[in-house]
Structure formats: C-alpha cells, structure tokens
Design a protein around this motif. Structure first.
Motif, PDB file in Angstrom:
ATOM      1  N   THR A 137       0.623  33.723  18.178  1.00 44.09           N
ATOM      2  CA  THR A 137      -0.176  33.839  19.384  1.00 44.09           C
ATOM      3  C   THR A 137       0.695  33.533  20.583  1.00 44.09           C
ATOM      4  N   SER A 138       0.376  34.146  21.710  1.00 51.78           N
ATOM      5  CA  SER A 138       1.195  33.933  22.907  1.00 51.78           C
ATOM      6  C   SER A 138       1.036  32.529  23.457  1.00 51.78           C
ATOM      7  N   CYS A 139      -0.126  31.932  23.283  1.00 50.06           N
ATOM      8  CA  CYS A 139      -0.340  30.585  23.818  1.00 50.06           C
ATOM      9  C   CYS A 139      -1.315  29.843  22.922  1.00 50.06           C
ATOM     10  N   ARG A 140      -0.985  28.610  22.637  1.00 53.16           N
ATOM     11  CA  ARG A 140      -1.830  27.768  21.781  1.00 53.16           C
ATOM     12  C   ARG A 140      -1.837  26.353  22.346  1.00 53.16           C
ATOM     13  N   GLU A 141      -3.011  25.853  22.622  1.00 55.12           N
ATOM     14  CA  GLU A 141      -3.156  24.487  23.120  1.00 55.12           C
ATOM     15  C   GLU A 141      -3.233  23.538  21.936  1.00 55.12           C
ATOM     16  N   GLY A 142      -2.107  22.906  21.639  1.00 50.51           N
ATOM     17  CA  GLY A 142      -2.008  22.035  20.467  1.00 50.51           C
ATOM     18  C   GLY A 142      -1.078  22.651  19.439  1.00 50.51           C
ATOM     19  N   VAL A 158       9.379  27.974  23.827  1.00 50.18           N
ATOM     20  CA  VAL A 158       9.934  28.413  22.549  1.00 50.18           C
ATOM     21  C   VAL A 158       8.963  28.227  21.397  1.00 50.18           C
ATOM     22  N   LYS A 159       8.065  27.249  21.475  1.00 44.17           N
ATOM     23  CA  LYS A 159       7.071  27.011  20.432  1.00 44.17           C
ATOM     24  C   LYS A 159       5.745  27.717  20.703  1.00 44.17           C
ATOM     25  N   GLY A 160       5.548  28.168  21.930  1.00 45.87           N
ATOM     26  CA  GLY A 160       4.304  28.830  22.275  1.00 45.87           C
ATOM     27  C   GLY A 160       3.101  27.917  22.291  1.00 45.87           C
ATOM     28  N   CYS A 161       3.314  26.629  22.505  1.00 49.29           N
ATOM     29  CA  CYS A 161       2.200  25.689  22.477  1.00 49.29           C
ATOM     30  C   CYS A 161       2.437  24.591  23.493  1.00 49.29           C
ATOM     31  N   GLY A 162       1.374  23.881  23.816  1.00 44.60           N
ATOM     32  CA  GLY A 162       1.451  22.781  24.764  1.00 44.60           C
ATOM     33  C   GLY A 162       0.093  22.149  24.937  1.00 44.60           C
ATOM     34  N   TYR A 163       0.030  21.214  25.855  1.00 48.84           N
ATOM     35  CA  TYR A 163      -1.205  20.476  26.090  1.00 48.84           C
ATOM     36  C   TYR A 163      -1.481  20.451  27.590  1.00 48.84           C
ATOM     37  N   PRO A 164      -2.768  20.591  27.958  1.00 49.92           N
ATOM     38  CA  PRO A 164      -3.119  20.455  29.383  1.00 49.92           C
ATOM     39  C   PRO A 164      -2.778  19.052  29.864  1.00 49.92           C
ATOM     40  N   THR A 176      -0.246  21.653  16.556  1.00 51.91           N
ATOM     41  CA  THR A 176      -0.689  21.524  15.161  1.00 51.91           C
ATOM     42  C   THR A 176      -2.049  22.170  14.928  1.00 51.91           C
ATOM     43  N   LYS A 177      -2.562  22.837  15.916  1.00 52.84           N
ATOM     44  CA  LYS A 177      -3.888  23.438  15.818  1.00 52.84           C
ATOM     45  C   LYS A 177      -3.833  24.725  14.992  1.00 52.84           C
ATOM     46  N   ASP A 178      -4.806  24.894  14.095  1.00 52.92           N
ATOM     47  CA  ASP A 178      -4.894  26.131  13.320  1.00 52.92           C
ATOM     48  C   ASP A 178      -5.318  27.277  14.230  1.00 52.92           C
ATOM     49  N   ILE A 179      -4.750  28.452  13.955  1.00 48.65           N
ATOM     50  CA  ILE A 179      -5.001  29.614  14.802  1.00 48.65           C
ATOM     51  C   ILE A 179      -6.070  30.484  14.142  1.00 48.65           C
ATOM     52  N   TYR A 180      -7.233  30.555  14.755  1.00 48.33           N
ATOM     53  CA  TYR A 180      -8.311  31.453  14.322  1.00 48.33           C
ATOM     54  C   TYR A 180      -8.593  32.525  15.370  1.00 48.33           C
ATOM     55  N   ASP A 181      -8.306  32.193  16.619  1.00 46.40           N
ATOM     56  CA  ASP A 181      -8.528  33.124  17.729  1.00 46.40           C
ATOM     57  C   ASP A 181      -7.220  33.212  18.506  1.00 46.40           C
ATOM     58  N   CYS A 182      -6.582  34.369  18.508  1.00 48.52           N
ATOM     59  CA  CYS A 182      -5.258  34.495  19.116  1.00 48.52           C
ATOM     60  C   CYS A 182      -5.214  35.706  20.036  1.00 48.52           C
ATOM     61  N   THR A 183      -4.394  35.588  21.055  1.00 46.14           N
ATOM     62  CA  THR A 183      -4.114  36.685  21.979  1.00 46.14           C
ATOM     63  C   THR A 183      -2.621  36.939  21.949  1.00 46.14           C
ATOM     64  N   GLN A 184      -2.249  38.153  21.566  1.00 44.84           N
ATOM     65  CA  GLN A 184      -0.847  38.518  21.427  1.00 44.84           C
ATOM     66  C   GLN A 184      -0.454  39.444  22.574  1.00 44.84           C
ATOM     67  N   ILE A 185       0.497  38.976  23.394  1.00 36.79           N
ATOM     68  CA  ILE A 185       0.963  39.736  24.545  1.00 36.79           C
ATOM     69  C   ILE A 185       2.342  40.289  24.224  1.00 36.79           C
ATOM     70  N   LEU A 186       2.494  41.610  24.343  1.00 41.79           N
ATOM     71  CA  LEU A 186       3.760  42.293  24.105  1.00 41.79           C
ATOM     72  C   LEU A 186       4.271  42.847  25.423  1.00 41.79           C
ATOM     73  N   CYS A 194      -3.725  27.344  28.503  1.00 42.26           N
ATOM     74  CA  CYS A 194      -3.634  28.699  27.951  1.00 42.26           C
ATOM     75  C   CYS A 194      -4.560  29.674  28.669  1.00 42.26           C
ATOM     76  N   SER A 195      -5.683  29.213  29.152  1.00 39.56           N
ATOM     77  CA  SER A 195      -6.596  30.112  29.866  1.00 39.56           C
ATOM     78  C   SER A 195      -5.933  30.678  31.113  1.00 39.56           C
ATOM     79  N   ILE A 196      -5.243  29.809  31.865  1.00 39.59           N
ATOM     80  CA  ILE A 196      -4.540  30.264  33.065  1.00 39.59           C
ATOM     81  C   ILE A 196      -3.369  31.153  32.683  1.00 39.59           C
ATOM     82  N   PHE A 197      -2.649  30.789  31.654  1.00 46.41           N
ATOM     83  CA  PHE A 197      -1.494  31.587  31.217  1.00 46.41           C
ATOM     84  C   PHE A 197      -1.924  33.002  30.842  1.00 46.41           C
ATOM     85  N   LEU A 198      -2.962  33.117  30.031  1.00 46.43           N
ATOM     86  CA  LEU A 198      -3.412  34.442  29.602  1.00 46.43           C
ATOM     87  C   LEU A 198      -3.954  35.255  30.771  1.00 46.43           C
ATOM     88  N   LYS A 199      -4.619  34.608  31.699  1.00 47.49           N
ATOM     89  CA  LYS A 199      -5.158  35.313  32.852  1.00 47.49           C
ATOM     90  C   LYS A 199      -4.032  35.900  33.702  1.00 47.49           C
TER      91      LYS A 199
END
Length: 332
Positions: A77-82, A158-164, A84-94, A169-174
C-alpha cells in the motif's frame, strides 16, 4: 527480651545503594528503549541508506491509483498508519518518473504540485490520451525514453508507514492519488521501482545516531558497573561482615562469660621469681612423682612372677607364686 540495636548506614553505604539503583534503572530503560527504536527508527534509517536514494529530485506523475480490499489483494500500500498494522484496505499509487537535469527549474516546492498549479509538464499535455496511445510497457525505460521508469510504486518513506501527526495517510492520499498530478519525488538506485515523496538524509543520519549513541552506551556502562559491583564490591562486603560479627561476639562472650579466665598480660613475662613459675614447677614435680611410682610398680610385679619346672617325664603341673616383696603391690 532486649531488642537488637538499629544499625545505621554510613554515607558510603547509602551512596553505593543509590548508585546501584540508578544503574539498574538506566540499564533497564536503555534496553527497552533500544528494542522500541529498532522497528520504528533504526531499521527504516538503515533501509533508507542501503536503498541509495538519489537526493536530486526527479519529476513524478501519478498515472494510476487503485483502492483494493482484502488481505490477498493488498500485497503493498502507498500509505499505512502503523507499521505493524494488518492491511485490509489499501490504496496503490503508481507513477511515471523521469530524471531532470541539475539546472532544471522546479518552480513548485518539492513536496507537492497539483495539475491546477504551475507545472513542469505543459498544460496541453493530455495525460489519458497519451498514456493510452503509448506502448503499454512498464519498468525501466532508461534516459532515452520520455519516462525513466513507468509505473513505479509511490510511498511516503522507505517503509510506507508512519504515525500521525508525522504522517497522515488521508492527507497523503488526497494530495497524490489524483491521476495527472505531477510533483517531485526521489527514486532508489538499488530498486528503481520505488519512489518516495520526502527525503531528508541529514535527518535520517541524525535519527540513527540518536537511536544508537544513547541507549547502547548507557546499557553497556550499566552492565559493566553492575558486574563490578556484584563480583567485587558486594562480594567483599559479604566476606568481611561475618568476620566482624564473629569477632564482636567473641569479645562480648569473653568479657561476660561466667567461666572466663583472665588472660595474662603480654608485658609481664614468666620469671623464676613469679607465682606462675612456682605453680608450674610444683605441678611438674607432682606429675613426675606419680610417673616414677607407676614405673616401679610395673617392675616389681614382673620380678615376682616365678615359673616352676615340670617334674618327671609326664609331669604337667605348673605352679606360680607371687612374692610379696616390698613395694606398692604388697599393700594390695
């Protein structure tokens, strides 16, 4: 029953106790902080360094943004908040990206440019039409092509993840998911299929230094001190304490015992004129007389035993007589 007197600690003992407690806490917190920083700071920092991102920004354009549901469909996924969080809903930006010369004027800041803002790609460029008409190939195209790489994965880091609030991630994807949006990005020389939107190598190195230069030396110093304290300081105290207690008990027992015998002073030596010398001499004479009497009694007893010869060829009679000569045995 008399209560035992309260033992007061000296300032050296108090200092030793508080110092030991400080290093125990320091070692514990250093270890747990290091374990916490490994997945969140140290590992991303090393990965960013090893991926060898080009610090010269490239020009990226979003060409596809897919939202997928399900673990099997979300390999990345392009962005993941956490992290160690499992990915069930992902947005892939190419994105497509291309290198720009050093003197290329990027009029917009390196973080984001939208199609409505000033562009480096002409306004009349028809993204949908040109993408559909271009040869449908992906991957590394090289410097001779219009795009250096087609359909690279866009990540915030590089990891595609972080914490508010560091990463939302909402702002990043927008900002980046709209097709046709172009902006600066940073590609990896090791894996050209990966681009990130933000890169600050100085901050990466500083995070790595802070995460390793503080917890690791603190833990090592704590372990060294505790080892020295355990094998040297406390061990010596435990060996000395019983000896001191035994010495004190012996002194008290010798002073207050009912059968205590006074010890002769070391300064007054035994001389022929002293009372101790006369007592020892009289005792020696008494023991000597007793020993002489016992020896004389054993000799008289041996001499008084006589053997009588056996008469005739078949005589088997043996008689013994004990003479009653003078001596201690005659009185018995």
């Amino acid at each position: 029953m008399e209560e035992a007197p309260e033992i007061k600690q000296t300032w050296q003992q108090k200092l030793l106790f508080y110092t030991t407690a400080f290093f125990v806490l320091l070692g514990t917190f250093s270890l747990f902080s290091f374990l916490f920083l490994v997945p969140f700071v140290i590992d991303p920092a090393f990965t960013t360094i090893f991926m060898e991102f080009d610090e010269t920004p490239a020009l990226c354009m979003t060409v596809k943004a897919d939202r997928r549901l399900g673990v099997s469909n979300c390999s990345w996924t392009s962005c993941r908040e956490g992290c160690t969080k499992d990915i069930y809903d992902c947005t892939q930006i190419l994105v497509h990206y291309k290198k720009v010369p050093p003197d290329y004027n990027l009029t917009a800041p390196p973080d984001i440019r939208t199609p409505r803002e000033e562009r480096s790609i002409p306004e009349e460029y028809d993204y949908e039409k040109n993408i559909s008409e271009e040869e449908q190939t992906t991957g590394l195209m090289g410097d001779d092509s219009e795009w250096y790489y087609r359909e690279a994965r866009l990540l915030p880091n590089v990891k595609g993840c972080g914490y508010p609030p560091m990463l939302n991630c909402s702002i990043f994807l927008k900002l980046y998911k709209e097709v046709g949006t172009n902006y600066t990005c940073y590609y990896s020389r090791v894996d050209p299929s990966m681009v990130i939107s933000h890169l600050d190598m100085w901050q990466v190195y500083m995070n790595l230094v802070y995460a390793m230069a503080i917890p690791i030396p603190s833990f090592i110093v704590s372990v060294i001190y505790l080892a020295i304290a355990y094998f040297k300081i406390y061990n010596d105290d435990e060996e000395t304490a019983p000896l001191e207690k035994n010495a004190e008990a012996m002194d008290i027992e010798g002073e207050s015992g009912p059968d205590a015998t006074p010890v002769q002073p070391a300064s007054g030596g035994i001389t022929p004129a002293s009372e101790a010398f006369r007592e020892d001499l009289a005792s020696f004479g008494h023991h000597f007389k007793v020993a002489m009497v016992d020896e004389m009694s054993r000799d008289s007893f041996t001499e008084g035993v006589l053997s009588v010869s056996i008469g005739g060829n078949v005589g088997k009679t043996m008689t013994t007589s004990i003479s009653t000569t003078g001596g201690p045995i005659a009185d018995i």
